[in-house]
Motif scaffolding. Structure first.
Motif, short mmCIF file in Angstrom:
data_model
loop_
_atom_site.label_atom_id
_atom_site.label_comp_id
_atom_site.label_asym_id
_atom_site.label_seq_id
_atom_site.Cartn_x
_atom_site.Cartn_y
_atom_site.Cartn_z
N MET A 1 51.43 39.11 71.91
CA MET A 1 51.14 40.53 71.69
C MET A 1 52.32 41.36 72.14
O MET A 1 52.94 41.08 73.17
CB MET A 1 49.90 40.92 72.48
CG MET A 1 48.68 40.13 72.06
SD MET A 1 47.22 40.90 72.72
CE MET A 1 45.98 40.22 71.67
N ASP A 2 52.60 42.41 71.38
CA ASP A 2 53.67 43.32 71.73
C ASP A 2 53.08 44.60 72.32
O ASP A 2 52.10 45.12 71.78
CB ASP A 2 54.46 43.73 70.48
CG ASP A 2 55.60 42.79 70.21
OD1 ASP A 2 55.50 41.62 70.66
OD2 ASP A 2 56.54 43.19 69.52
N PRO A 3 53.68 45.11 73.38
CA PRO A 3 53.25 46.42 73.87
C PRO A 3 53.32 47.42 72.73
O PRO A 3 54.24 47.36 71.90
CB PRO A 3 54.30 46.75 74.95
CG PRO A 3 54.82 45.42 75.39
CD PRO A 3 54.76 44.54 74.19
N VAL B 1 57.25 41.52 76.94
CA VAL B 1 57.77 42.69 77.65
C VAL B 1 59.30 42.75 77.54
O VAL B 1 59.88 43.78 77.29
CB VAL B 1 57.32 42.65 79.13
CG1 VAL B 1 58.03 43.72 79.94
CG2 VAL B 1 55.80 42.81 79.20
N GLN B 2 59.93 41.65 77.74
CA GLN B 2 61.39 41.44 77.65
C GLN B 2 62.17 42.11 78.77
O GLN B 2 63.05 41.49 79.36
CB GLN B 2 61.98 41.87 76.28
CG GLN B 2 61.14 41.60 75.03
CD GLN B 2 60.64 40.17 74.88
OE1 GLN B 2 60.93 39.31 75.70
NE2 GLN B 2 59.83 39.91 73.86
N ALA B 3 61.90 43.40 79.03
CA ALA B 3 62.65 44.09 80.09
C ALA B 3 61.87 45.29 80.55
O ALA B 3 61.00 45.79 79.82
CB ALA B 3 64.02 44.52 79.57
N GLY C 1 66.50 46.93 70.25
CA GLY C 1 65.81 47.35 69.04
C GLY C 1 64.31 47.13 69.13
O GLY C 1 63.62 46.98 68.12
N ARG C 2 63.78 47.11 70.35
CA ARG C 2 62.34 46.94 70.51
C ARG C 2 61.62 48.20 70.03
O ARG C 2 62.15 49.32 70.15
CB ARG C 2 61.98 46.70 71.99
CG ARG C 2 62.53 45.43 72.57
CD ARG C 2 61.82 44.21 72.07
NE ARG C 2 60.45 44.06 72.55
CZ ARG C 2 59.62 43.11 72.11
NH1 ARG C 2 60.01 42.25 71.17
NH2 ARG C 2 58.40 43.02 72.57
N ALA C 3 60.41 48.03 69.51
CA ALA C 3 59.68 49.18 68.98
C ALA C 3 58.82 49.85 70.05
O ALA C 3 57.92 50.61 69.74
CB ALA C 3 58.82 48.72 67.79
N MET D 1 53.71 36.74 80.67
CA MET D 1 54.67 37.78 80.32
C MET D 1 55.99 37.15 79.93
O MET D 1 56.48 36.25 80.61
CB MET D 1 54.88 38.72 81.51
CG MET D 1 55.81 39.89 81.18
SD MET D 1 56.18 40.88 82.63
CE MET D 1 54.61 41.67 82.93
N ASP D 2 56.58 37.61 78.79
CA ASP D 2 57.90 37.13 78.37
C ASP D 2 58.97 38.08 78.87
O ASP D 2 58.85 39.30 78.70
CB ASP D 2 58.02 37.11 76.83
CG ASP D 2 57.27 35.95 76.21
OD1 ASP D 2 56.71 35.13 76.96
OD2 ASP D 2 57.26 35.88 74.96
N LEU D 3 60.03 37.53 79.43
CA LEU D 3 61.19 38.32 79.82
C LEU D 3 62.43 37.65 79.24
O LEU D 3 62.47 36.45 79.08
CB LEU D 3 61.33 38.37 81.34
CG LEU D 3 60.24 39.09 82.13
CD1 LEU D 3 60.51 38.95 83.63
CD2 LEU D 3 60.18 40.59 81.75
#
Ligand SMILES: Nc1nc2c(ncn2[C@@H]2O[C@H](COP(=O)(O)OP(=O)(O)OP(=O)(O)O)[C@@H](O)[C@H]2O)c(=O)[nH]1
Ligand SMILES: C[S@@+](CC[C@H](N)C(=O)[O-])C[C@H]1O[C@@H](n2cnc3c(N)ncnc32)[C@H](O)[C@@H]1O
Ligand SMILES: [Mg+2]
Lengths: 480, 663
Positions: free
Chosen positions: A164-166, A189-191, A201-203, A226-228
Motif C-alpha cells: 500500500m502507498d501512503p 514509505v521510502q523516506a 517522484g513519489r506521489a 514498512m519499506d524504506l
C-alpha cells in the motif's frame, strides 16, 4: 582453482514442460538414481525435490500506480493523477475500465491454471504486489481472492499481504480490505523527508505517510511492514538516521530496507551513476546499511534476511517461501512463478499479457514455463537464496542433495573469508565454529565437514554487504 | 586458380626455348642422373597441371640466367609494396588481385601492417638489353622484415642472395635500420642496388637522400634508382638494374649437390617444408639427401619453387632457390643454416648461421590454469614455424605450470603471443619480460638467471658480482632533438660511442646501453621526445658488470614470484614504487584490504594499500523474480575466471603483462 580440490555439480536432468503428475514422478526417479543412499532415505525433504510439490503460495501482481517513481523499473501501469477529483482516495474508481479489464484478465488467468498434483493443498500465503495494489477497489480484490479460493483453496489462517502507498487509501478502504481477508500491510514509505520523496517522484509527502500509519493503527492491523530505501540522491546519514528513528517510533513489526538500485532505463538510471554525487559514495552507502542494521537490531528487530527485519514472529511467510526455494504461483502482468522447478515470467506488456491469457485458455500457452530442470541451477538458486537469510546455507541438507565433495569445495573457497569474518560457520546448535578449526577440517581428507559445520552464513552486516561477491565465489565452485 | 594462370603464362615463353636448352644441357653433362631430368620434366604434384601440359621447366635457367636478391630497408619504407609491384610486373601475381603486401600472409602481419617473416618469390622475367635478343631470367626475390627484432631473418635471407635492393623512403631518408641492414648486406659482400622509394610523396626529397647514401655508404649517386612503389613510377628500371648489376650465383653446376637450408615451416598437409638455396650441383625429386648437422637422411618427395605459392618443378638447379618436402615430421629436424647434400657424397659444409641470441625472456602460462596441455601443444606447433623462440618448462607458485620463453625482442614476444591466440586459440598470461643476467656468489658459484623468481631473495652466500647484457644502439634523429635524446640515453645508463652529422639536419648517435634499459619502453620514449622523427636500431654486445638487485612484490605479505624483477640498484626504489602504483591500478578492490609492497630481500622499499570493497549487494530482490539477480551473479562469477588468485588476492590476467611498462 585446482581441479582436484574443487568438485562441481555435474548432475542435470530433463523435465517435461507441463507440471503434470507424470513429470513430478519422473523427477523423483532421476533424483533417486543420482543421490547417495543416505539422501534417498530423506528424499521427501531433499533440497533437490523441494520445488517439485504443489505450491502453497501465490503472488498476485496489481500494476496500477498514480505515476511511476523515478527509481522504478517494475511492470506498472500509471493511471495519472486525477486533478478533477478532490478526493485522492477515489483514484482507483470502481468503474475505471483499465482496472476492471485488468482484473478480469487476472481472474481468467487464475482460472486457466489447471494443476494436476497428487495432493491439492490450500494456499497458505497470498501476496498482492505492485504497482500499488491499494489503488484497486476492494470489490475487485475480493473477486481475485474468491477466484484463488475456488481454484486452489485458501487456509483460514493464510497470510494475505498487500502493498500500500501512503495517499492511496483511507481507514475505510483498509477496513474493507481487511474484511476480505487481507491481514498484512506493506507500507511503501521510502523516506521521512519531503525533499527526498519529491526527488524520487513519489506521489505523496511525509504528512500522508503519518496519515497512512494512523489508518493502519486505527484499523488494528497487527501485522504490518514498512519499506524504506537507503542511498537515495541527496540523502545524508542524518536523514537516514532520522528515517530509521521515525520508522522505529511508528512500531511496525516488520521493516524492509532496500538499498537503492539504479536501474537502466529509469529516470535515476539516466541521471545518476552509483557512488557519484548526488548519490552517496560507496563508503557512505555501506555506512547506511550498517546503520540500519545496528539501529533496527538495537530496537529489537531481527535481521533475518539481507533487507528484511522483523519483531518476534512476524517474518513475512510469503517471502520465506522464496528464500527456501519452495514453489509458488504467480499471476498478473510480468509476474514470475516457480513451479515444478521452472522459473517463468509472464509478459511485461499489457498487450502481450492479454494474448498470453487467451493462449492459456485455448491451450496454446502453458502457465509454468518450459525447459529443462538443471540440478546445477537448483543448487545455485539454493546457494544464492540461503545466503540472503540469517539462517544461512544448511550444509547437511546441501551435502545430502548435491554431495559432500561440493560442500568441501565451498568451504575451501570461503576459508579466507571465514578468517576475515565475512562468513560465519555454525554447528548443529548454531554455536560458532572458529576459523582454525574450519581450516583443519578443510585440510583433512577424512572429515565430512557438514558433520562439524552445519551452517554457513554471511556475517551481519559485513558479509551481507558483500553478498554478491561471496555468493558468486560459491557459484564458481558449485557450477563452474 | 591464380597460380595456374601464372604458370601457363610463363610457359608460353619458356616452351620455345626448351629444346635448345635441354639439348645443350644433355650434351654438357656426364652426370647419369641427367636422364632423370626427362622423367622429371612434366612432373607436377598439382593435379590441375595434367601430365600432358608440362609446368615450369627450370632447365632453361642456368646460373647466368638467375639473380637472387633481397629487399632490405628500414621499417615501413615500402619493401613489401615494392615486392608486390615486381611480382605484378613479372606476372607472378595478377595486378589488382589479392591483398596489398601480398607476401605478408600471417594474420599478425596483416593486422599490424608489418612483415615478420621473410618470404621468397620466384619470378620469370624477360629482359631486353639494348640490341641483344630478349632472354628469360629467373629471379628470386626475398622480402624481409624491417623491424630490429627480426634482423636475423634479414641475415638468413641475405645468405641465399648475391645482391640486395636497399630501399629508402624519399621523405624519411636514411634511418637506423637502413644503416643496420646496409652493413649486413655489405659485410656479406652483396651487390647493393640503392632504391629511393615513395618519390610520389609531396615531402619527398630524393636529392637529399642521395647525398645521405653517398656520405654514409659511399654509394654512387648515379646508381640510385628513383621509384614509387605506389604509383609504379620508375619501376621499369628496377629489374634491368638487378640483372645488370647483381652477379649470377657463383655455384658450380657439375659439383656434387650442396644446398643451404635457410628457412622451414610446417604445413598441415605436406609436413615440414624446407626452403633451400642450391649452392652447387642439382637436385631432382626422388633424390636421397642428408642433413649435415642432424646427420639424418631423407628422400625428396617434392621439390619446387615459391611462385609465390608452392609450385612443383621436379628439380632445382645450381643457384636456384626453392623448397623441398621430405618425410620429416617436425621442424626440429630441420636446423636453419644446415647444409644439405646428396647422401653418400662428401661435401664441405656451408658456413651456416650464428645461433640466434635471445634478448628477452618471459613466462608464458595458460590463462586457465588447467589448460597446460593445450598450451604445451600450441607452443610446440607454433615453434615449428618460429624456431627463433626458445622454450623451457617452468613452474610458478602464482601461475602454476608454464614455460619460460626466450625472444628476440618485445615485438617478437608480442607477435608470438598473438599468434598463439589467433592461430591456436590459446589464452595466455605472460609475465614481466626480463633480460638474462649472471650472478656470482662468495663461494665462487655463478648463476645464470632468465627468470627473476629463480634468483634467491635472501641467498645463502653473498652476491659478489653481477653482469647484465648490453647492446650497441644506433639512433638517427633530427639535430634539434639531440639534447633530449642524450638525456634519455644517460638516464638509461648509456655510454656514448659516436656522435656525427649525416647532413645539416640529421645526427647519427651510437651508444652502448644495458639491454634491460631499452627492452621495454625505450623506443616509445624516444619517439615521444622526438615527435616520432628518431629511428633506432641495436645489435647485441657483451655483458658488463653491474650492481643488480632483485625486487620482490608482496601482496599481503606474500611474495608473488611471477611479479619479481631484477633491476640496477640505483633504480630499485623508483621501479619498486612504480610497480606498486601500477599494481594498485590493476587490482580491483577486494573484500579485505590489500597491502602491496616492493622489497629488496627483507627490506621494504615501497608500499601502498587497496582499501577493502565496501558494498556489493543487491538488496532489492522482489516478488520472487530472482532470474535477473542470478544473471548478475553468474556474470560476476565469470569475471572471477579472468583472475589469478594469489594467496587470497585476485589479480587480473592483464596485470601480469601490463605492469611490465615500468622502466
Ligand atoms: N606514398 C607512397 N606510399 C608507399 C609507397 N610504397 C609503400 N608505401 C606505403 O608505405 C607503407 C609501408 O609499406 P610496406 O610495403 O608494408 O613497408 P615494408 O617496408 O614492407 O614494412 P615492414 O615489412 O614492416 O618493414 C604502406 O602504407 C604502403 O602503402 C610509395 O611509393 N608511395
Ligand atoms: C513493488 S515496489 C513498490 C510498491 C508500492 N507501489 C510502494 O511504492 O510502496 C516495492 C518496494 O520495492 C522498493 N523498490 C522499488 N524500486 C526500487 C529500487 N530501484 N531500488 C531499491 N528499492 C526499490 C521500494 O521500497 C518499494 O516499496
Ligand atoms: Mg614488409
Amino acid at each position: 582453482m585446482l581441479k582436484t580440490t574443487i568438485s562441481p555439480i555435474i548432475l542435470s536432468f530433463a523435465g517435461k514442460p507441463k507440471a503434470s503428475r507424470f513429470i513430478f514422478q519422473a523427477f523423483n526417479k532421476v533424483v533417486l538414481q543420482d543421490t547417495t543412499p543416505s539422501a534417498r532415505r530423506n528424499a521427501s525433504t531433499n533440497l533437490t525435490t523441494l520445488h517439485q510439490g504443489p505450491p502453497t503460495s501465490a503472488y498476485v501482481h496489481l500494476p496500477f500506480c498514480r505515476k511511476r517513481c523515478h527509481y522504478c523499473d517494475f511492470p506498472i501501469l500509471a493511471l495519472g493523477t486525477s486533478s478533477s477529483s478532490s478526493n485522492v482516495y477515489e483514484e482507483g474508481k470502481e468503474d475505471d475500465p483499465r482496472i476492471t479489464n485488468y482484473v478480469d484478465l487476472l481472474v481468467r488467468e487464475i482460472k486457466a491454471t489447471r494443476t494436476d498434483f497428487d495432493a491439492n493443498p490450500n494456499l497458505e500465503t497470498v501476496f498482492f504486489g505492485g504497482g500499488t495494489p491499494s489503488l484497486v477497489p476492494p470489490k475487485l480484490v475480493s473477486l481475485v481472492l474468491e477466484t484463488l479460493t475456488l481454484n486452489f483453496g485458501l487456509t483460514p489462517d493464510a497470510e494475505i499481504s498487500m502493498e500500500m502507498d501512503p495517499g492511496t487509501f483511507d481507514g475505510q478502504k483498509l477496513k474493507e480490505l481487511m474484511d476480505l481477508g487481507v491481514n498484512r500491510v506493506s507500507l511503501g514509505v521510502q523516506a521521512f523527508q519531503d525533499e527526498l520523496l519529491k526527488a524520487c517522484g513519489r506521489a505523496h509527502g511525509v504528512s500522508q505517510v503519518y496519515e497512512a500509519i494512523e489508518f493502519v493503527k486505527e484499523c488494528g492491523v497487527e501485522n504490518w511492514s514498512m519499506d524504506l530505501i537507503s542511498s537515495l540522491p541527496h540523502q545524508t546519514l542524518d536523514m537516514w538516521e532520522e528515517s530509521l528513528r521515525l520508522a522505529i517510533q511508528s512500531k511496525p513489526n516488520h521493516v524492509s530496507v532496500y538499498d537503492l538500485q539504479v536501474e537502466q532505463g529509469t529516470k535515476f538510471g539516466n541521471l545518476y551513476t552509483p557512488g557519484q554525487s548526488p548519490l552517496p559514495s560507496e563508503t557512505q552507502s555501506a555506512e547506511f546499511y550498517k546503520t540500519a542494521s545496528s539501529m533496527l537490531r538495537g530496537a529489537g528487530y531481527e535481521h533475518y534476511e539481507v533487507s528484511s527485519y522483523s519483531k518476534g514472529d512476524f517474518k513475512c511467510k510469503h517471502n520465506l517461501i522464496y528464500w527456501k526455494n519452495k514453489p509458488f504461483y504467480a499471476f498478473g502482468l510480468g509476474s514470475a512463478s516457480y513451479v515444478g522447478g521452472l522459473r517463468f515470467s509472464r509478459p511485461r506488456r499489457l498487450k502481450e499479457y492479454t494474448n498470453y491469457v487467451a493462449d492459456l485458455e485455448n491451450g496454446a500457452a502453458n502457465w509454468c514455463g518450459t525447459g529443462v530442470v538443471d540440478l546445477k541451477d537448483v543448487a545455485t538458486d539454493i546457494v544464492m537464496l540461503s545466503f540472503r537469510t540469517s539462517k544461512g546455507l544448511d550444509l547437511k541438507e546441501f551435502g545430502e542433495a548435491f554431495g559432500s565433495e561440493v560442500v568441501k569445495s565451498i568451504c575451501k573457497v570461503y576459508e579466507p573469508y571465514v578468517e576475515s569474518g565475512h562468513i560465519v560457520c555454525l554447528d548443529d546448535m548454531r554455536r560458532e565454529v572458529m576459523s582454525d578449526e574450519v581450516n583443519t577440517l578443510v585440510a583433512s581428507d577424512e572429515a565430512k565437514i557438514e558433520n562439524h559445520v552445519r551452517y554457513l552464513r554471511l556475517k551481519d552486516p559485513d558479509g551481507f554487504l558483500l553478498s554478491n561477491e561471496l555468493i558468486s565465489l560459491a557459484f564458481g565452485v558449485v557450477a563452474p | 586458380m591464380g597460380s595456374m594462370y601464372r604458370a601457363s603464362k610463363t610457359l608460353k615463353s619458356s616452351r620455345r626455348a626448351f629444346s635448345v636448352l635441354s639439348n645443350s644441357l644433355k650434351s654438357n653433362r656426364r652426370d647419369p642422373l641427367c636422364i632423370g631430368l626427362y622423367q622429371a620434366y612434366g612432373f607436377s604434384s598439382d593435379s590441375r597441371h595434367s601430365s600432358k601440359e608440362p609446368t615450369i621447366d627450370l632447365t632453361q635457367f642456368p646460373s647466368e640466367k638467375i639473380r637472387n636478391f633481397s629487399i632490405i630497408a628500414h621499417i615501413d619504407h615500402g619493401k613489401s609494396t615494392l615486392a608486390d609491384r615486381l611480382m605484378e610486373l613479372t606476372g607472378t601475381i595478377k595486378k589488382g588481385h589479392g591483398q596489398p603486401q601480398y607476401l605478408d600472409k600471417l594474420q599478425v602481419e596483416r593486422e599490424r601492417g608489418i612483415t615478420v617473416k621473410a618470404q621468397t618469390a620466384t619470378m620469370f622475367y624477360e629482359n631486353k638489353v639494348k640490341d641483344q635478343e630478349a632472354s628469360g631470367f629467373l629471379l628470386n626475390l626475398i622480402d624481409t622484415p624491417g623491424h630490429v627484432d627480426f634482423s636475423y631473418e634479414v641475415s638468413r635471407s641475405l645468405s641465399a642472395c648475391q645482391g640486395a635492393l636497399l630501399v629508402v623512403d624519399a621523405a624519411q631518408g636514411v634511418q637506423a635500420q637502413t644503416v643496420a641492414n646496409f652493413y649486413l648486406a655489405f659485410e656479406s659482400n652483396l651487390t647493393i642496388v640503392p632504391v629511393i622509394n615513395k618519390i610520389d610523396q609531396p615531402t619527398a626529397d630524393p636529392e637529399r637522400v642521395k647525398a645521405q647514401l653517398k656520405s654514409m655508404f659511399d654509394l654512387d649517386t648515379d646508381d640510385v634508382l628513383l621509384v614509387s612503389a605506389k604509383t609504379g613510377l620508375g619501376l621499369e628500371h628496377v629489374l634491368p638494374a638487378v640483372i645488370e648489376r647483381i652477379p649470377p650465383p657463383p655455384g658450380i653446376s657439375d659439383s656434387p649437390l650442396r644446398m643451404l637450408l635457410f628457412d622451414s615451416f610446417f604445413n598441415e598437409y605436406k609436413g615440414v617444408i624446407c626452403y633451400v638455396s642450391v649452392v652447387d650441383g642439382m637436385l631432382t625429386k626422388g633424390d636421397k639427401v642428408s642433413f649435415a648437422a642432424s646427420g639424418q637422411s631423407y628422400e625428396v618427395l617434392d621439390v619446387g619453387i615459391m611462385h609465390p605459392e608452392l609450385t612443383s618443378t621436379g628439380m632445382l638447379l645450381t643457384g636456384q632457390v626453392g623448397y623441398i618436402v621430405t618425410g620429416m615430421r617436425t621442424t626440429k629436424e630441420a636446423r636453419i643454416g644446415d647444409t644439405i647434400y646428396r647422401t653418400k657424397t662428401t661435401v664441405e659444409p656451408l658456413p651456416g648461421f650464428k645461433p640466434v641470441r635471445h634478448m628477452v625472456f618471459s613466462g608464458v602460462y595458460p590463462a586457465d590454469g588447467s589448460d597446460f596441455e593445450a598450451l604445451s601443444h600450441a607452443i610446440e606447433k607454433l615453434t615449428c614455424n618460429d624456431a627463433s623462440v626458445s622454450v623451457a618448462k617452468e613452474t610458478s607458485t602464482a601461475l602454476g605450470m608454464g614455460f619460460r620463453c626466450g625472444f628476440l625482442g618485445l615485438l617478437h614476444m608480442d607477435v608470438f603471443h598473438q599468434r598463439l591466440e589467433q592461430e591456436y586459440g590459446t589464452q595466455v598470461i605472460s609475465t614481466i619480460p626480463t633480460v638474462p643476467y649472471t650472478f656470482e656468489y662468495s663461494d665462487g658459484t655463478k648463476l645464470q638467471v632468465q627468470n627473476p623468481a629463480a634468483l634467491p631473495s635472501t641467498p645463502k652466500y653473498r652476491v659478489t658480482a653481477s653482469w647484465e647484457p648490453t647492446v650497441i644502439a644506433t639512433i638517427i634523429l633530427p639535430s634539434e632533438y639531440v639534447g633530449a635524446v642524450i638525456n634519455l640515453c644517460s638516464d638509461r645508463r648509456g655510454q656514448q660511442l659516436e656522435y656525427t652529422f649525416i647532413d645539416a639536419q640529421r645526427v647519427f648517435l651510437k651508444y652502448q646501453l644495458p639491454l634491460r634499459e631499452i627492452v621495454v619502453d625505450f623506443y616509445d620514449e624516444l619517439k615521444s621526445i622526438t615527435s616520432g622523427y628518431a629511428s633506432f636500431d641495436y645489435e647485441d654486445a657483451e655483458y658488463q658488470a653491474s650492481d643488480l638487485v632483485k625486487v620482490d612484490i608482496l601482496l599481503n605479505g606474500q611474495a608473488v614470484d611471477a611479479l619479481a624483477t631484477i633491476v640496477h640498484k640505483q633504480k630499485a626504489y623508483r621501479v619498486g614504487k612504480e610497480l606498486v602504483e601500477k599494481l594498485k591500478n590493476y587490482i580491483d578492490r577486494q573484500m579485505f584490504e590489500v597491502m602491496i609492497q616492493a622489497a629488496i630481500g627483507s627490506k621494504i622499499i615501497a608500499r601502498d594499500t587497496i582499501s577493502a570493497m565496501r558494498k556489493n549487494v543487491l538488496a532489492k530482490c522482489y516478488g520472487g523474480d530472482i532470474t535477473r539477480k542470478k544473471k548478475l551473479l553468474e556474470k560476476q562469477k565469470e569475471g572471477k575466471k579472468r583472475m589469478k588468485r594469489v594467496g587470497s588476492v585476485d589479480i587480473p590476467h592483464e596485470a601480469f603483462q601490463q605492469i611490465l611498462k615500468v622502466s
